[in-house]
Design an enzyme around this catalytic site. Structure first.
Site, PDB file in Angstrom:
ATOM      1  N   LYS A   1       7.796 -18.369   0.828  1.00 30.53           N
ATOM      2  CA  LYS A   1       6.451 -18.710   0.370  1.00 30.53           C
ATOM      3  C   LYS A   1       6.468 -20.174  -0.050  1.00 30.53           C
ATOM      4  CE  LYS A   1       2.455 -17.602  -2.316  1.00 30.53           C
ATOM      5  NZ  LYS A   1       1.633 -16.489  -2.842  1.00 30.53           N
TER       6      LYS A   1
ATOM      7  N   LEU B   1       3.426 -15.684   8.360  1.00 35.45           N
ATOM      8  CA  LEU B   1       3.102 -14.293   8.006  1.00 35.45           C
ATOM      9  C   LEU B   1       1.741 -14.186   7.319  1.00 35.45           C
ATOM     10  CD1 LEU B   1       6.626 -13.274   6.688  1.00 35.45           C
ATOM     11  CD2 LEU B   1       5.546 -12.482   8.797  1.00 35.45           C
ATOM     12  N   GLY B   2       1.348 -15.252   6.612  1.00 36.41           N
ATOM     13  CA  GLY B   2       0.055 -15.157   5.920  1.00 36.41           C
ATOM     14  C   GLY B   2      -0.231 -16.405   5.097  1.00 36.41           C
TER      15      GLY B   2
ATOM     16  N   GLY C   1      -3.116 -20.010  -2.778  1.00 39.52           N
ATOM     17  CA  GLY C   1      -2.398 -21.254  -3.056  1.00 39.52           C
ATOM     18  C   GLY C   1      -1.190 -21.499  -2.190  1.00 39.52           C
ATOM     19  N   GLY C   2      -0.817 -20.532  -1.342  1.00 45.76           N
ATOM     20  CA  GLY C   2       0.392 -20.800  -0.580  1.00 45.76           C
ATOM     21  C   GLY C   2       0.349 -20.162   0.790  1.00 45.76           C
TER      22      GLY C   2
ATOM     23  N   ASP D   1      -1.454  -9.850 -10.701  1.00 44.15           N
ATOM     24  CA  ASP D   1      -2.187 -10.049  -9.442  1.00 44.15           C
ATOM     25  C   ASP D   1      -2.012  -8.848  -8.519  1.00 44.15           C
ATOM     26  OD1 ASP D   1      -2.413 -12.752  -6.936  1.00 44.15           O
ATOM     27  OD2 ASP D   1      -3.859 -11.268  -7.680  1.00 44.15           O
TER      28      ASP D   1
HETATM   29  C1  LIG Z   1       4.643 -13.458  -1.598  1.00 44.77           C
HETATM   30  O1  LIG Z   1       5.640 -12.810  -0.795  1.00 44.77           O
HETATM   31  C2  LIG Z   1       5.252 -12.378   0.427  1.00 44.77           C
HETATM   32  O2  LIG Z   1       4.112 -12.500   0.821  1.00 44.77           O
HETATM   33  C3  LIG Z   1       6.299 -11.704   1.226  1.00 44.77           C
HETATM   34  C4  LIG Z   1       7.596 -11.503   0.800  1.00 44.77           C
HETATM   35  N1  LIG Z   1       8.271 -10.845   1.777  1.00 44.77           N
HETATM   36  C5  LIG Z   1       7.442 -10.632   2.825  1.00 44.77           C
HETATM   37  N2  LIG Z   1       7.697 -10.003   3.995  1.00 44.77           N
HETATM   38  C6  LIG Z   1       6.690  -9.883   4.893  1.00 44.77           C
HETATM   39  C7  LIG Z   1       5.412 -10.382   4.649  1.00 44.77           C
HETATM   40  C8  LIG Z   1       5.128 -11.032   3.447  1.00 44.77           C
HETATM   41  C9  LIG Z   1       6.171 -11.155   2.522  1.00 44.77           C
HETATM   42 NA    NA Z   2       0.360 -12.704  -2.069  1.00 45.31          NA
END
Ligand SMILES: COC(=O)c1c[nH]c2ncccc12
Ligand code: NA
Length: 339
Positions: A65, A42-43, A47-48, A158
């Site tokens: 995460k 997802l991203g 740091g993670g 943050d």
């Molecule tokens: C740090 O938590 C996350 O980035 C997320 C927690 N739930 C999500 N759902 C979709 C995208 C990112 C997240």
């Molecule tokens: Na974040």
């Protein structure tokens, strides 16, 4: 208590549904990494990395995460102990927490999955967010900050668009707040990136508190409203990013990000030395929106409008009364149709 809006029945139902899902999940024994099937990344950032996963035994979709940390066992056990505080969190504006575990050099945090993703990705996709939608989002952020302060006695630390998540149910929730002091310390010198939402007092190593979150909120709103990172202020002189850029000309082609050219040190110096940025007053934004952001972006923390007043700011009520938003519909309109 602050004037929180009563939760609507559907919102309450969703909080309850989450707690039932969580009970089903907790009834399975401790999470083994093998219980999780990775679906899609997802991203990545601060740091993670975050991955959409399926917890097979309970058949629940989650966001995991993973933070790689080279730390001693007693430090990681302290972090896991501090993260357990998140089990006490139950707010419609704070991301749900399933649990956390250590595996193979990483802290793993299991959270509720938000199918609309984070607001930085939304802005990248649609250019910028309409003012009335931002008023709804701002209320959720402020209510989340009130919850963190009143229930966990913490500030967020943050606030930025990538830490505000939305769902096709119309929910808007905060994530990545500093609940674990030990995790904050372990991440201390891992800052990377070319932008900073940090307040001047924090950038100067001075003491900072929840007012620092309000600076970050003001900067985040400015960026989401204009589609442009507002520092240096010259960035705003080039006009707003186009809303819903034509697909043939992806956004990058529109506004090469000036902050890239300005080195990060120069950027941080600019934040500390220059007048705070403001919404342009000739771009169709309401005066109360301009006033709201000005109230957040005071260089002096004590001059920023306190949380209790911000959540009652006329902009929030005016917008909700004059241009109400169906958040579920709006979030759906920003989601990429699945192939
Ligand atoms: C740090 O938590 C996350 O980035 C997320 C927690 N739930 C999500 N759902 C979709 C995208 C990112 C997240
Ligand atoms: Na974040």
């Amino acid at each position: 208590e602050l004037t929180q809006r009563p939760l609507d029945a559907k919102q309450l139902q969703r909080v309850e549904d989450f707690l039932f899902r969580k009970a089903a999940f907790l009834s399975t024994e401790d999470v083994q990494p093998t219980d999780l099937r990775e679906l899609v990344v997802l991203g990545r950032g601060n740091g993670g990395s975050v991955c959409k996963v399926l917890h097979v035994k309970s058949n629940i979709i989650m966001a995991r995460k993973s933070i790689h940390l080279e730390i001693r066992p007693e430090v990681r056990n302290q972090i896991l102990r501090e993260l357990r505080i998140l089990h006490k969190c139950s707010s419609p504006h704070i991301i749900g927490f399933y649990g956390s575990f250590w595996h193979d050099g990483e802290i793993n945090i299991l959270m509720e999955y938000m199918d609309g993703g984070s607001l930085d990705a939304v802005v990248r996709r649609i250019g910028r967010i309409p003012e009335n939608v931002l008023a709804e989002i701002t209320y959720c952020i402020l209510d989340g900050l009130v919850y963190l302060r009143d229930k966990l006695s913490i500030m967020h630390r943050d606030i930025k668009p990538s830490n505000v998540l939305v769902s096709s149910d119309g929910d808007c929730k905060l994530c990545d707040f500093g609940v674990s002091g030990e995790l904050h310390n372990s991440l201390a010198n891992t800052f990377v990136g070319t932008r900073s939402y940090m307040s001047p007092e924090r950038l100067q190593g001075q003491r900072y508190a929840v007012e620092s979150d309000l600076w970050s909120l003001g900067l985040s709103l400015l960026e989401m409203a204009t589609g442009v990172f507002p520092i240096p202020a010259e960035n705003l002189k080039k006009g707003l990013a186009p809303m819903h850029p034509p697909p043939d000309k992806p956004l990058e082609a529109h506004a090469p990000d000036a902050t890239q050219s300005m080195a990060i040190f120069e950027l941080l110096a600019n934040i500390v030395e220059s007048e705070p940025p403001r919404l342009p007053d000739d771009a169709g934004f309401s005066d109360s929106f301009i006033n709201f952001i000005d109230a957040c972006l005071k260089r002096e923390p004590s001059e920023r409008m306190p949380l209790a007043e911000l959540i009652q700011h006329p902009w929030l009520e005016d917008m909700r009364a004059s241009q109400p938003v169906n958040m579920a519909e709006w979030v759906r309109s920003t989601m990429v149709p699945c192939e």
